[in-house]
Scaffold this motif. Structure first.
Motif, PDB file in Angstrom:
ATOM      1  N   GLY A  20       0.794  -1.219   0.000  1.00 56.48           N
ATOM      2  CA  GLY A  20       0.000   0.000   0.000  1.00 56.48           C
ATOM      3  C   GLY A  20       0.823   1.264   0.000  1.00 56.48           C
ATOM      4  N   LYS A  46      -3.683   6.513  -0.445  1.00 52.81           N
ATOM      5  CA  LYS A  46      -4.271   5.590   0.538  1.00 52.81           C
ATOM      6  C   LYS A  46      -5.791   5.611   0.442  1.00 52.81           C
ATOM      7  CE  LYS A  46      -4.157   4.363   5.429  1.00 52.81           C
ATOM      8  NZ  LYS A  46      -5.609   4.156   5.524  1.00 52.81           N
ATOM      9  N   ALA A  47      -6.369   6.812   0.259  1.00 54.73           N
ATOM     10  CA  ALA A  47      -7.825   6.918   0.129  1.00 54.73           C
ATOM     11  C   ALA A  47      -8.306   6.158  -1.104  1.00 54.73           C
ATOM     12  CB  ALA A  47      -8.236   8.385   0.057  1.00 54.73           C
ATOM     13  N   ASN A  49      -6.801   3.641  -2.462  1.00 57.25           N
ATOM     14  CA  ASN A  49      -6.637   2.222  -2.168  1.00 57.25           C
ATOM     15  C   ASN A  49      -7.793   1.705  -1.316  1.00 57.25           C
ATOM     16  OD1 ASN A  49      -5.220  -0.269  -2.137  1.00 57.25           O
ATOM     17  ND2 ASN A  49      -4.454   0.199  -0.092  1.00 57.25           N
ATOM     18  N   ASP A  50      -8.218   2.526  -0.338  1.00 59.18           N
ATOM     19  CA  ASP A  50      -9.349   2.136   0.514  1.00 59.18           C
ATOM     20  C   ASP A  50     -10.630   2.019  -0.308  1.00 59.18           C
ATOM     21  OD1 ASP A  50      -7.684   2.107   2.679  1.00 59.18           O
ATOM     22  OD2 ASP A  50      -8.254   4.111   3.402  1.00 59.18           O
ATOM     23  N   ARG A  51     -10.821   2.964  -1.249  1.00 60.01           N
ATOM     24  CA  ARG A  51     -12.016   2.896  -2.103  1.00 60.01           C
ATOM     25  C   ARG A  51     -11.982   1.652  -2.982  1.00 60.01           C
ATOM     26  NH1 ARG A  51     -10.940   8.504  -2.590  1.00 60.01           N
ATOM     27  NH2 ARG A  51      -9.923   8.171  -4.602  1.00 60.01           N
ATOM     28  N   LYS A  53     -10.512  -1.195  -2.266  1.00 61.11           N
ATOM     29  CA  LYS A  53     -10.799  -2.368  -1.429  1.00 61.11           C
ATOM     30  C   LYS A  53     -12.291  -2.464  -1.127  1.00 61.11           C
ATOM     31  CE  LYS A  53      -6.291  -2.730   0.833  1.00 61.11           C
ATOM     32  NZ  LYS A  53      -5.543  -2.638   2.114  1.00 61.11           N
ATOM     33  N   ALA A  54     -12.926  -1.310  -0.901  1.00 61.21           N
ATOM     34  CA  ALA A  54     -14.360  -1.306  -0.631  1.00 61.21           C
ATOM     35  C   ALA A  54     -15.142  -1.788  -1.855  1.00 61.21           C
ATOM     36  CB  ALA A  54     -14.815   0.098  -0.236  1.00 61.21           C
TER      37      ALA A  54
END
Length: 203
Positions: A20, A46-47, A49-51, A53-54
């Motif tokens: 990440g 990072k944001a 990457n989080d989106r 993954k969601a």
């Protein structure tokens, strides 16, 4: 009545490095403004990457629903959450140990690093590696904000606006010394604390 079928494969997934946080070339040469911009870019990445993954989790949930595997999917998600929590705890221990190691010799009490530096700002790679340069930069920033935490007390030497100086041990005068001193010299020595022993005052 027809039912619309959602193809989970159509969900766009953003490719990101395994840990990440890919290294950025030339980061060490950046000034303060550049480092702030770099931090902002890392936060945006990072944001994203989080989106991603969601979106991936939503796609897997839809696929399980379409295939009638909702119970199995829920159990799998619970196992994954437990694994993620255990990994996060292990990574925090790794970061704490590495931070204390980097703080040794820089801070008088290495535990101050853990109290003043947020470990959530750092990551551990899949191989268990930590960005030591980032930890050192955080320690240097901490010392710039709170110089009294430094292990090297010479940081406090200098002008008054540089903070408290390290007190030096005063030479104590004896009764014999007083016999050859004027009243003004005796009063000056008393104000300076050089008569504490002769007067029975704890220094």
């Amino acid at each position: 009545m027809s039912e619309e079928i959602v193809d989970p494969v159509d969900t766009e997934i953003v490719e990101t490095p395994a840990d990440g946080e890919a290294p950025i070339e030339g980061a060490d040469a950046l000034g303060d403004a550049g480092k702030k911009a770099l931090d902002a870019m890392k936060a945006e990445r990072k944001a994203a990457n989080d989106r991603a993954k969601a979106a991936e989790a939503r796609a897997a949930e839809l696929a399980a629903k379409l295939e009638g595997r909702e119970a199995e999917h829920a159990a799998e998600q619970e196992r994954q959450r437990a694994k993620d929590d255990a990994l996060a705890a292990a990574n925090k221990r790794i970061l704490a140990a590495q931070l204390k190691l980097e703080a040794k010799g820089k801070l008088a009490d290495v535990s101050d690093a853990l109290l003043n530096i947020n470990l959530d700002d750092f990551e551990v790679s899949d191989d268990g590696d930590v960005d030591s340069d980032a930890l050192l930069a955080a320690i240097d920033d901490l010392l710039a904000r709170k110089p009294h935490l430094a292990a090297d007390k010479r940081r406090f030497d200098g002008a008054a606006d540089q903070g408290a100086q390290v007190p030096q041990r005063l030479t104590q005068l004896s009764a014999a010394d007083l016999e050859n001193m004027s009243l003004a010299e005796v009063n000056q020595a008393r104000r300076e604390g050089r008569l504490n022993r002769a007067l029975g005052i704890d220094s």
